[in-house]
Design a protein around this motif. Structure first.
Motif, PDB file in Angstrom:
ATOM      1  N   GLN A  96      -2.834  -6.228  -5.536  1.00 28.63           N
ATOM      2  CA  GLN A  96      -2.086  -7.389  -5.083  1.00 28.63           C
ATOM      3  C   GLN A  96      -1.757  -8.316  -6.249  1.00 28.63           C
ATOM      4  N   ASN A  98       3.709   3.553  -1.531  1.00 25.06           N
ATOM      5  CA  ASN A  98       4.046   2.190  -1.922  1.00 25.06           C
ATOM      6  C   ASN A  98       2.770   1.413  -2.186  1.00 25.06           C
ATOM      7  N   LEU A  99       2.908   0.311  -2.929  1.00 22.94           N
ATOM      8  CA  LEU A  99       1.730  -0.497  -3.212  1.00 22.94           C
ATOM      9  C   LEU A  99       1.107  -1.066  -1.937  1.00 22.94           C
ATOM     10  N   PHE A 100       1.934  -1.443  -0.966  1.00 27.10           N
ATOM     11  CA  PHE A 100       1.354  -2.021   0.239  1.00 27.10           C
ATOM     12  C   PHE A 100       0.555  -0.964   1.004  1.00 27.10           C
ATOM     13  N   SER A 152       5.859  -7.434  -0.550  1.00 27.54           N
ATOM     14  CA  SER A 152       5.300  -6.322   0.229  1.00 27.54           C
ATOM     15  C   SER A 152       3.792  -6.200   0.042  1.00 27.54           C
ATOM     16  N   THR A 153       3.242  -6.899  -0.938  1.00 26.46           N
ATOM     17  CA  THR A 153       1.813  -6.743  -1.249  1.00 26.46           C
ATOM     18  C   THR A 153       0.979  -7.966  -0.894  1.00 26.46           C
ATOM     19  N   ASN A 176      -0.959  -9.503   1.465  1.00 23.81           N
ATOM     20  CA  ASN A 176      -1.564  -9.049   2.715  1.00 23.81           C
ATOM     21  C   ASN A 176      -2.771  -9.914   3.040  1.00 23.81           C
ATOM     22  N   ALA A 206       0.917  -6.666  -8.598  1.00 24.31           N
ATOM     23  CA  ALA A 206       2.285  -6.776  -8.085  1.00 24.31           C
ATOM     24  C   ALA A 206       2.818  -8.188  -8.260  1.00 24.31           C
ATOM     25  N   ALA A 232       9.079  -3.555   1.144  1.00 24.59           N
ATOM     26  CA  ALA A 232       8.869  -2.459   0.193  1.00 24.59           C
ATOM     27  C   ALA A 232      10.128  -1.623   0.059  1.00 24.59           C
ATOM     28  N   ILE A 248      -2.825  -0.623  -0.837  1.00 21.30           N
ATOM     29  CA  ILE A 248      -3.726  -1.727  -0.496  1.00 21.30           C
ATOM     30  C   ILE A 248      -4.394  -1.462   0.849  1.00 21.30           C
TER      31      ILE A 248
END
Length: 458
Positions: free
Chosen positions: A165, A130-132, A205-206, A208, A168, A348, A135
């Motif tokens: 980030q 996942n993108l998170f 979800s991104t 952060n 997304a 996510a 990251i």
């Protein structure tokens, strides 16, 4: 008629052999849920026995969970203090992420995996992350470079994390169309309600703040105050109640003479310049483990039949994060929340649910057709075998990076130059060095029963 039945039996036998080959000859989570395997890594970290976890995860480096294995090993090596090997593992994980981006067409093996997953489960598809998680991988790679004294390389990783980030945020893809009715979609969302409730605590979800805060620290340490101020503000937009981030924004706004923004954030000016013999200590705290996905079986209506299909979801309700209470130079401090990873993970999964529903629709159609052909052409015995296989193979994809922390937090204090005792618990003490006009970064990672501590000058 006889030849058609023979061909059908041959086709079923060949397909089952293909499935068994794909599931047995590679290391994957088709029949063994990934959380059961990752529990070994978590227990090893909690008992400070990292070598056993590294050895166990090495078995997955060539299979369909290879990306996960590299992520887990990068984390394990890093907490063991082996930053060079951790760097190698994260490089391979990030390269796999890049390869997935560049894959324009499906290869033959990918096509077989996709089609096989329709009569088995999504664990046959190589894990794509996942993108998170991506990251976090860039941020943890930055920690490797910080530990090895390369702040420039660390900043490169943080810029990459920020790129994803921003990507997304700027590109919100519409969910794929579903063949299910609105009532059916609504029913599934209600049954998966705990995941939606957990995801509601974040906006994406991104987003952060932990990542933005580390980037801001590195910019500030290298004298790039405008860039630092931007990322402190972005961290504050995600964690608006964090008083340490509030102070950072107020301090740099004062120093950069952004009085209008002080008013906008409802902040008071702070002393911008440190006394000559004073340094800064920043404690970054990673607490616990992100929760694992669990499996729920939901009914799938089909003409003249019902199928029960497995979905991943987060069963547990939100758990309040625990701050790090510590003493530095006999001053007591509590860390404050930057990133709630459990909610990022739930968000996510929430984003993936529309696609999951589409795939499950196709899977139900495929399994229904296979079952129907087995009953019509293979008789009761083959029908029973296919039915048993459909039930045994129906497992949800529960894979995710499970050595990630449950939450990420920060505390910050200014001290005169010198060496100071850092007390993390009645039985855990260490010391840190504060240099004048410099940031000392302390990273504390608590994995249930064990605490890992490292510190570096920035």
């Amino acid at each position: 008629m006889f030849s058609k039945n023979i061909m059908f039996w041959i086709r079923c036998f060949s397909y089952c052999c293909l499935l068994l080959t794909l599931s047995a000859c590679t290391s994957n989570s088709v029949f063994m849920p990934y959380p059961a395997r990752a529990l070994q890594y978590q227990q090893a970290l909690s008992q400070a026995q990292i070598d056993s976890a590294i050895k166990s995860s090495s078995k997955q480096l060539k299979g369909k969970d290879a990306l996960l294995a590299h992520l887990e090993q990068g984390r394990l090596y890093q907490l063991a203090g082996n930053y060079a090997l951790s760097e190698q593992q994260f490089k391979q994980a990030l390269q796999q992420f890049d390869d997935l981006d560049q894959r324009a067409t499906l290869s033959l093996s990918s096509g077989l995996e996709q089609s096989s997953a329709l009569v088995s489960n999504d664990n046959l598809i190589p894990y794509q992350g996942n993108l998170f998680e991506r990251i976090f991988a860039h941020q943890f790679q930055a920690f490797n470079y910080i530990a090895q004294g390369d702040k420039s390389a660390a900043l490169v990783e943080m810029r990459r994390a920020q790129f994803f980030q921003d990507k997304a945020r700027d590109k919100q893809a519409p969910p794929p169309p579903s063949e299910l009715s609105n009532d059916a979609n609504s029913t599934y969302q209600q049954r998966l309600g705990s995941t939606y409730e957990l995801a509601q605590r974040v906006n994406s979800s991104t987003e952060n703040a932990y990542s933005f805060y580390l980037a801001a620290l590195l910019y500030e340490a290298t004298g790039q105050l405008d860039d630092a101020y931007i990322d402190y503000k972005r961290a504050l937009s995600i964690a608006p109640n964090n008083r340490f981030v509030q102070q950072d924004v107020a301090r740099l706004a004062t120093r950069l003479q952004r009085t209008d923004e002080l008013k906008r954030f409802n902040l008071k000016p702070l002393t911008a310049n440190l006394p000559a013999n004073t340094g800064t200590v920043v404690v970054l705290y990673e607490e616990g483990f992100v929760p694992a996905k669990e499996e729920i079986f939901l009914p799938f209506p089909w003409p003249q039949s019902w199928y029960v299909l497995a979905f991943p979801y987060y069963k547990q309700a939100w758990q309040a994060t625990e701050p790090l209470s510590f003493s530095l130079n006999h001053q007591s401090l509590d860390s404050q929340l930057l990133a709630d990873t459990q909610s990022l993970a739930a968000y996510a999964l929430k984003e993936q649910i529309p696609s999951l529903l589409v795939r499950q629709t196709l899977r139900a159609q495929t399994k229904h057709k296979l079952q129907q052909e087995a009953n019509d052409k293979g008789g009761a015995v083959l029908g029973l075998l296919v039915s048993a296989y459909n039930i045994l193979s129906e497992n949800a994809d529960l894979r995710s990076w499970l050595t990630l922390p449950r939450s990420c937090q920060v505390a910050r204090i200014q001290l005169s130059a010198g060496q100071y005792p850092l007390t993390l618990s009645p039985t855990l003490n260490t010391s840190i060095t504060v240099n004048p006009q410099q940031i000392t970064l302390v990273r504390v990672v608590k994995t249930n029963n064990h605490v890992y501590v490292a510190s570096w000058p920035l």
